[in-house]
Every structure is written in C-alpha cells, then in structure tokens.
Scaffold this motif. Structure first.
Motif, PDB file in Angstrom:
ATOM      1  N   VAL A   1     -21.320 -36.270   3.237  1.00  0.00           N
ATOM      2  CA  VAL A   1     -20.136 -36.107   2.397  1.00  0.00           C
ATOM      3  C   VAL A   1     -20.530 -36.128   0.920  1.00  0.00           C
ATOM      4  O   VAL A   1     -20.117 -35.267   0.128  1.00  0.00           O
ATOM      5  N   ARG A   2     -21.339 -37.116   0.541  1.00  0.00           N
ATOM      6  CA  ARG A   2     -21.767 -37.203  -0.859  1.00  0.00           C
ATOM      7  C   ARG A   2     -22.547 -35.953  -1.268  1.00  0.00           C
ATOM      8  O   ARG A   2     -22.336 -35.390  -2.351  1.00  0.00           O
ATOM      9  N   MET A   3     -23.457 -35.532  -0.420  1.00  0.00           N
ATOM     10  CA  MET A   3     -24.292 -34.384  -0.749  1.00  0.00           C
ATOM     11  C   MET A   3     -23.464 -33.108  -0.888  1.00  0.00           C
ATOM     12  O   MET A   3     -23.653 -32.325  -1.826  1.00  0.00           O
ATOM     13  N   LEU A   4     -22.526 -32.881   0.037  1.00  0.00           N
ATOM     14  CA  LEU A   4     -21.729 -31.661  -0.010  1.00  0.00           C
ATOM     15  C   LEU A   4     -20.779 -31.654  -1.210  1.00  0.00           C
ATOM     16  O   LEU A   4     -20.575 -30.608  -1.838  1.00  0.00           O
ATOM     17  N   ARG A   5     -20.237 -32.797  -1.529  1.00  0.00           N
ATOM     18  CA  ARG A   5     -19.385 -32.875  -2.725  1.00  0.00           C
ATOM     19  C   ARG A   5     -20.224 -32.584  -3.963  1.00  0.00           C
ATOM     20  O   ARG A   5     -19.794 -31.832  -4.856  1.00  0.00           O
ATOM     21  N   ASP A   6     -21.428 -33.150  -4.049  1.00  0.00           N
ATOM     22  CA  ASP A   6     -22.292 -32.920  -5.206  1.00  0.00           C
ATOM     23  C   ASP A   6     -22.743 -31.458  -5.273  1.00  0.00           C
ATOM     24  O   ASP A   6     -22.885 -30.895  -6.362  1.00  0.00           O
ATOM     25  N   LEU A   7     -22.969 -30.838  -4.115  1.00  0.00           N
ATOM     26  CA  LEU A   7     -23.355 -29.436  -4.083  1.00  0.00           C
ATOM     27  C   LEU A   7     -22.240 -28.567  -4.656  1.00  0.00           C
ATOM     28  O   LEU A   7     -22.497 -27.614  -5.411  1.00  0.00           O
ATOM     29  N   CYS A   8     -21.010 -28.903  -4.328  1.00  0.00           N
ATOM     30  CA  CYS A   8     -19.870 -28.163  -4.890  1.00  0.00           C
ATOM     31  C   CYS A   8     -19.755 -28.384  -6.396  1.00  0.00           C
ATOM     32  O   CYS A   8     -19.475 -27.436  -7.148  1.00  0.00           O
ATOM     33  N   GLU A   9     -19.982 -29.605  -6.840  1.00  0.00           N
ATOM     34  CA  GLU A   9     -19.920 -29.875  -8.282  1.00  0.00           C
ATOM     35  C   GLU A   9     -20.980 -29.059  -9.017  1.00  0.00           C
ATOM     36  O   GLU A   9     -20.707 -28.484 -10.083  1.00  0.00           O
ATOM     37  N   TRP A  10     -22.192 -28.994  -8.458  1.00  0.00           N
ATOM     38  CA  TRP A  10     -23.244 -28.166  -9.054  1.00  0.00           C
ATOM     39  C   TRP A  10     -22.811 -26.708  -9.110  1.00  0.00           C
ATOM     40  O   TRP A  10     -22.995 -26.020 -10.129  1.00  0.00           O
ATOM     41  N   ALA A  11     -22.227 -26.227  -8.021  1.00  0.00           N
ATOM     42  CA  ALA A  11     -21.862 -24.818  -7.928  1.00  0.00           C
ATOM     43  C   ALA A  11     -20.747 -24.437  -8.894  1.00  0.00           C
ATOM     44  O   ALA A  11     -20.658 -23.275  -9.321  1.00  0.00           O
ATOM     45  N   VAL A  12     -19.883 -25.378  -9.249  1.00  0.00           N
ATOM     46  CA  VAL A  12     -18.799 -25.075 -10.197  1.00  0.00           C
ATOM     47  C   VAL A  12     -19.363 -24.540 -11.508  1.00  0.00           C
ATOM     48  O   VAL A  12     -18.810 -23.606 -12.117  1.00  0.00           O
ATOM     49  N   ASP A  13     -20.486 -25.112 -11.954  1.00  0.00           N
ATOM     50  CA  ASP A  13     -21.058 -24.728 -13.245  1.00  0.00           C
ATOM     51  C   ASP A  13     -22.240 -23.775 -13.121  1.00  0.00           C
ATOM     52  O   ASP A  13     -22.782 -23.325 -14.135  1.00  0.00           O
ATOM     53  N   ALA A  14     -22.663 -23.464 -11.884  1.00  0.00           N
ATOM     54  CA  ALA A  14     -23.802 -22.577 -11.687  1.00  0.00           C
ATOM     55  C   ALA A  14     -23.411 -21.128 -11.971  1.00  0.00           C
ATOM     56  O   ALA A  14     -22.251 -20.744 -11.814  1.00  0.00           O
ATOM     57  N   PRO A  15     -24.370 -20.287 -12.374  1.00  0.00           N
ATOM     58  CA  PRO A  15     -24.060 -18.862 -12.565  1.00  0.00           C
ATOM     59  C   PRO A  15     -23.612 -18.236 -11.247  1.00  0.00           C
ATOM     60  O   PRO A  15     -24.133 -18.589 -10.183  1.00  0.00           O
ATOM     61  N   PRO A  16     -22.663 -17.324 -11.274  1.00  0.00           N
ATOM     62  CA  PRO A  16     -22.225 -16.666 -10.033  1.00  0.00           C
ATOM     63  C   PRO A  16     -23.378 -15.915  -9.373  1.00  0.00           C
ATOM     64  O   PRO A  16     -24.217 -15.318 -10.052  1.00  0.00           O
ATOM     65  N   ARG A  17     -23.431 -15.961  -8.041  1.00  0.00           N
ATOM     66  CA  ARG A  17     -24.442 -15.179  -7.339  1.00  0.00           C
ATOM     67  C   ARG A  17     -24.032 -13.709  -7.353  1.00  0.00           C
ATOM     68  O   ARG A  17     -22.838 -13.387  -7.237  1.00  0.00           O
ATOM     69  N   PRO A  18     -24.992 -12.805  -7.497  1.00  0.00           N
ATOM     70  CA  PRO A  18     -24.646 -11.373  -7.471  1.00  0.00           C
ATOM     71  C   PRO A  18     -24.128 -10.975  -6.096  1.00  0.00           C
ATOM     72  O   PRO A  18     -24.520 -11.544  -5.080  1.00  0.00           O
ATOM     73  N   TYR A  19     -23.236 -10.007  -6.091  1.00  0.00           N
ATOM     74  CA  TYR A  19     -22.700  -9.490  -4.824  1.00  0.00           C
ATOM     75  C   TYR A  19     -23.819  -8.802  -4.060  1.00  0.00           C
ATOM     76  O   TYR A  19     -24.416  -7.837  -4.537  1.00  0.00           O
ATOM     77  N   ASP A  20     -24.127  -9.303  -2.863  1.00  0.00           N
ATOM     78  CA  ASP A  20     -25.228  -8.759  -2.068  1.00  0.00           C
ATOM     79  C   ASP A  20     -24.912  -8.946  -0.589  1.00  0.00           C
ATOM     80  O   ASP A  20     -25.208  -9.984  -0.010  1.00  0.00           O
ATOM     81  N   PRO A  21     -24.294  -7.940   0.051  1.00  0.00           N
ATOM     82  CA  PRO A  21     -23.972  -8.066   1.479  1.00  0.00           C
ATOM     83  C   PRO A  21     -25.185  -8.354   2.350  1.00  0.00           C
ATOM     84  O   PRO A  21     -25.060  -8.950   3.424  1.00  0.00           O
ATOM     85  N   GLY A  22     -26.381  -7.948   1.889  1.00  0.00           N
ATOM     86  CA  GLY A  22     -27.580  -8.202   2.676  1.00  0.00           C
ATOM     87  C   GLY A  22     -27.895  -9.676   2.850  1.00  0.00           C
ATOM     88  O   GLY A  22     -28.615 -10.053   3.786  1.00  0.00           O
ATOM     89  N   GLU A  23     -27.346 -10.537   1.971  1.00  0.00           N
ATOM     90  CA  GLU A  23     -27.579 -11.974   2.108  1.00  0.00           C
ATOM     91  C   GLU A  23     -27.028 -12.513   3.426  1.00  0.00           C
ATOM     92  O   GLU A  23     -27.521 -13.524   3.935  1.00  0.00           O
ATOM     93  N   ARG A  24     -26.014 -11.844   3.985  1.00  0.00           N
ATOM     94  CA  ARG A  24     -25.445 -12.331   5.241  1.00  0.00           C
ATOM     95  C   ARG A  24     -26.469 -12.223   6.375  1.00  0.00           C
ATOM     96  O   ARG A  24     -26.475 -13.025   7.298  1.00  0.00           O
ATOM     97  N   GLY A  25     -27.328 -11.218   6.310  1.00  0.00           N
ATOM     98  CA  GLY A  25     -28.373 -11.113   7.315  1.00  0.00           C
ATOM     99  C   GLY A  25     -29.368 -12.244   7.221  1.00  0.00           C
ATOM    100  O   GLY A  25     -29.826 -12.788   8.243  1.00  0.00           O
ATOM    101  N   VAL A  26     -29.727 -12.637   6.006  1.00  0.00           N
ATOM    102  CA  VAL A  26     -30.604 -13.793   5.811  1.00  0.00           C
ATOM    103  C   VAL A  26     -29.917 -15.054   6.311  1.00  0.00           C
ATOM    104  O   VAL A  26     -30.538 -15.909   6.964  1.00  0.00           O
ATOM    105  N   TYR A  27     -28.623 -15.154   6.025  1.00  0.00           N
ATOM    106  CA  TYR A  27     -27.874 -16.327   6.489  1.00  0.00           C
ATOM    107  C   TYR A  27     -27.918 -16.424   8.017  1.00  0.00           C
ATOM    108  O   TYR A  27     -28.165 -17.498   8.571  1.00  0.00           O
TER     109      TYR A  27
END
Length: 351
Positions: free
Chosen positions: A252-278
């Motif tokens: 819970v702590r880690m996921l909340r902190d990950l979201c807090e980091w992501a709020v201020d992180a640069p947006p990831r570029p749109y890349d449908p190919g990332e879903r294949g890596v996922y």
C-alpha cells in the motif's frame, strides 16, 4: 459522460479478499453471509462484504487521507474478520489462491450481479477462485488520473512479481508463482487497458462498449489498473493478495508513493507497442515471480527483478525483490504437504 468525483489527491483506500475456511477440515466453506452478519453492530472503520464466491469475504477500508490511516483501518478490519470467523467455527486466510480449492466447485455468492456475471462469462467466471489486493489512490482530476495510470503501468509487472502468492490450485503446484494472474487472463477486458491518448479517448471507449450492452459500466473491465471516476481514484489491482499483513501494508505504501511520483513525472509518450512489453512482463511475473527477468520500461534490456527493483522510482521498504510469499508456500508444501500450507496461511494471516 461518466460521473466524476475527482478532487481528493493521494487519498488511499484498500480492498483485501480473504478465504473462509472450516476450522476442522481446513477446506473452503461458502459462509460469507455468516461473516458479514457477524460484522453487523460492530464499530468498524470500513465494511466486510461479499465477493464472487461465497467462500470469500472482501474487506474495504474506505478512503483515508494517508496511507498509514488506511493501513490502520484495514488492520482493524482483518482483525475483526479473524475474530468473527473464530466465533463461528471458521477461520480466514489471505493468499492469492487457496491451495486445495477447485474453483468451479465453489458456490457463487447469492447476488444478482454475480449470477449475471457467471451467466455471461461462464467457465471463465467460475475459474476466478483467486484473490487480489486492490489499492485506490485519489486523483485531483481525470486527466491526472489517466496520466498517472500510463506512467505507473510499465512498473506493475514488477509489483506482481514481488507479490506472487498463488503457486497452488486444485491441490497441486501449478508451475506458476502467480496462478491468479493466469486465471484473470481468462476474462474479457483483462491485463493492461488498451493504449489511449488521453482521458477522453478512454471515456469514449468505455461508453462504446457499455452502449453495446457487452459491459454494464467501467467496473466490468477487469484490467490490472483502472480509472474509477465515480470514486475519484486510480484503482491498482495488480498484486496477488498478501498473507502477511505487514506485506499488505508495504505494498500500500509503495503503490501510493508510486502514484505520488507519477503525478509530477513527465508524461510517457503515446506508444501502443508498450502493451506488448507489458504482456511479456506480466507473463514472466506470473510464471517466475521475482526469479525471472523483465524488460525495462525504458530500455531494450531484460533485467532480473532485483535489478529492475533498484531502478523503481520509489522505495520497496518492507518488501524483498529476491523472494515472494509463493516461495514460502512451496517450501512448506514440499516439506509437509498441503494441509500444512493451509494451516500456515491461516496462522500468518492474523493482523
């Protein structure tokens, strides 16, 4: 337009799913209504409620201003579930799967929404005898919620790998450390959500599918992470259900902190190919847990889970990237058999 209630940034809500077990046989029993009834009249900081199978009780903390407040509320709910179960000759256990369960033989909870789901999804619904940890993190607005989802998504297979806690099903080793991830993969609208450019694209897709009658609303999309506009949250659904409460708290702590980091992180570029890596990383996390390799979110390189964890932008405090609770289940099972695994899960689930 989908109803929105965003505005409470970085609040935390938690949902756990616990197995209900006969104290003598250590087999699952369809007794969720007894557990829920036992919670009536108690002063609890959340609710105990039904899930798809009648041998599972869900604990829901509701929204809290901080992760620590949510964790404290959930601890009290898990303690209450243990106490209510013991008062009625039952036990509860937390894990991603229950070792001896045959999911298709488990009773479905007597609610219309579950009956309709089973009628639609058939055997793939009945196979969902698995449990996960869901963490809701409040978001300021819809676009922020969408951007945070896209930013944390590539890291969620790492979360799954470390959380793997479902190596048994139907009385045998499955060969997967997270069997739950494979079972969820049988559902429609599972895994990573499709690649969208923004919230408007996401909303248009949801409205198209629901207008067709195939899904009732966005909560019928069983993605590993999903926007929850009505609650104003991002709901992270990737982890297997931990047994140890302290591991639940650490995730819970880690996921909340990950979201807090992501709020201020640069947006990831749109890349449908990332879903294949996922998809590749999700499969590897399900198969090997923390003992496999995952493709780095930003490089053409496969790293061990421990190596990748060192590049996670937040702390894994309280979690070990070299092992998971599935390892402990297998160690106990190979030494002492499945009944010993079940007994150990019950003992370690006490908050």
């Amino acid at each position: 337009m989908i109803e929105q209630n965003f505005g409470s940034s970085l609040t935390v809500g938690i949902e756990e799913e616990l197995w209900i077990i006969d104290a003598e046989t250590l087999e699952l029993v369809p007794a969720v209504q007894r557990i829920v009834a036992g919670a009536e009249g108690r002063d609890l900081p959340g609710v105990l409620k039904t899930e798809l199978h009648a041998s599972v009780v869900e604990l829901a903390s509701g929204a809290s201003d901080t992760a620590e407040e949510a964790i404290d509320r959930l601890r009290k709910l898990r303690h209450a579930a243990v106490e209510i179960a013991e008062e009625t000759g039952l036990r509860v256990a937390a894990a991603g799967s229950y070792p001896t369960s045959i999911p298709e033989e488990q009773e479905i909870a007597p609610e219309e929404r579950y009956r309709a789901f089973v009628e639609y999804a058939g055997p793939t619904a009945r196979r969902q005898g698995v449990s996960g940890l869901h963490v809701h993190v409040g978001m300021a607005d819809a676009e922020t919620c969408f951007r945070v989802m896209e930013t944390i998504l590539p890291w969620l297979p790492l979360v799954l790998a470390i959380s793997a806690n479902s190596p048994y099903l139907e009385g045998r080793e499955t060969g997967l450390l997270s069997t739950r991830a494979e079972m969820l993969g049988l559902l429609p609208r599972r895994g990573a959500p499709p690649a969208f450019r923004d919230y408007a694209d996401w909303e248009a897709f949801i409205e198209r599918v629901t207008a067709s009658g195939v899904a009732s609303d966005y909560t019928s999309f069983w993605w590993d992470v999903r926007l929850h506009p009505r609650l104003g949250t991002l709901e992270i659904r990737a982890p297997d259900q931990p047994t140890s409460f302290e591991r639940t708290a650490a995730f819970v702590r880690m996921l909340r902190d990950l979201c807090e980091w992501a709020v201020d992180a640069p947006p990831r570029p749109y890349d449908p190919g990332e879903r294949g890596v996922y998809d590749q990383n999700r499969w590897a996390a399900s198969r090997f847990g923390p003992h496999g390799k995952l493709i780095h979110p930003d490089r053409d390189q496969a790293l061990t889970v421990a190596e990748l964890a060192r590049e996670l932008p937040v702390s894994l405090d309280g979690l070990d990237a070299d092992s998971c609770e599935a390892d402990l289940q297998l160690e106990v099972g190979r030494a002492d058999g499945l009944r010993a695994v079940c007994a150990d899960l019950i003992a370690r689930s006490v908050a």
